[in-house]
Design a protein around this motif. Structure first.
Motif, PDB file in Angstrom:
ATOM      1  N   ASN A  19       7.171  42.844 -20.539  1.00  0.00           N
ATOM      2  CA  ASN A  19       7.853  42.271 -19.371  1.00  0.00           C
ATOM      3  C   ASN A  19       9.167  41.653 -19.814  1.00  0.00           C
ATOM      4  OD1 ASN A  19       5.807  42.902 -17.627  1.00  0.00           O
ATOM      5  ND2 ASN A  19       4.954  40.860 -17.512  1.00  0.00           N
ATOM      6  N   PRO A  20      10.190  41.638 -18.915  1.00  0.00           N
ATOM      7  CA  PRO A  20      10.237  42.314 -17.627  1.00  0.00           C
ATOM      8  C   PRO A  20      10.594  43.789 -17.769  1.00  0.00           C
ATOM      9  CG  PRO A  20      12.246  41.075 -17.971  1.00  0.00           C
ATOM     10  CD  PRO A  20      11.403  40.874 -19.187  1.00  0.00           C
ATOM     11  N   PRO A  23       8.588  40.892 -13.308  1.00  0.00           N
ATOM     12  CA  PRO A  23       8.519  39.510 -13.763  1.00  0.00           C
ATOM     13  C   PRO A  23       7.155  38.900 -13.463  1.00  0.00           C
ATOM     14  CG  PRO A  23       9.787  39.667 -11.734  1.00  0.00           C
ATOM     15  CD  PRO A  23       9.508  41.073 -12.176  1.00  0.00           C
TER      16      PRO A  23
END
Length: 201
Positions: A19-20, A23
């Protein structure tokens, strides 16, 4: 993107992503990337020889080698819970020459506080004692007995033996990035920087 290997000597099981995007509720501890693990009961991604909803990182095809054992120092953690704490169960395994299988040599159960905020939660730093000379680490996490998604950053590992003999042994194994369908020897793929993994030694 799916996580195969943040460092070319390690293999991460199904369910890990970087990630992201997308999010999550937690911010990385450092840099701009962190990892997310989605358990198999949610993702429907299963891993052979692993219990359901269990994450694993290991030295993969070098498990039986006598120069690839590692120490596990710390991890910053958080999970998908707004009230009950997150119960993480860590198991350290080591390859056993006699049985030719991995055996449990260390374990720890750690409660990590939940975060009631919708975003910008802070990961909790967790240190580990006794997780030495491992070939893999398995991680299970539940909230009130139910598997949930969890996030992590600043995974800190190091080789158990940094003597010249072991370093030479490791250097003889060609760099490779592990994929689900095999191994690629592409150095370009290996060199992609991921800032959630720290390696000592």
């Amino acid at each position: 993107m799916p996580l195969f290997s943040p460092y070319h000597r390690f293999y991460f099981s199904q369910g890990f992503n970087v990630n992201p995007p997308p999010p999550g509720p937690f911010d990385p501890s450092s840099g701009s990337l962190m990892i997310q693990f989605t358990p198999s009961s949610i993702s429907n991604l299963t891993e052979p020889d692993l219990p359901a909803d269990t994450a694993q990182f290991s030295v993969g095809p070098e498990t039986s080698s006598n120069c690839f054992s590692f120490d596990f120092y710390s991890f910053d953690l958080g999970c998908a819970s707004t009230k009950p704490s997150c119960s993480f169960n860590f198991t350290g395994l080591r390859f056993d020459e006699e049985t030719q299988q991995e055996k449990e040599v260390a374990s720890a159960t750690i409660d990590v506080p939940a975060c009631a905020e919708a975003d910008h939660c802070q990961l909790t730093p967790v240190g580990f004692l006794g997780f030495h000379q491992l070939t893999s680490v398995q991680i299970g996490m539940k909230v009130d007995g139910e598997a949930k998604t969890w996030w992590a950053d600043d995974l800190s590992l190091g080789w158990s033996d940094n003597e010249c003999e072991k370093a030479v042994c490791r250097s003889k194994v060609r760099d490779a990035v592990h994929k689900r369908d095999g191994v690629s020897n592409s150095r370009r793929a290996i060199s992609r920087p991921l800032d959630f993994a720290l390696f000592r030694g």
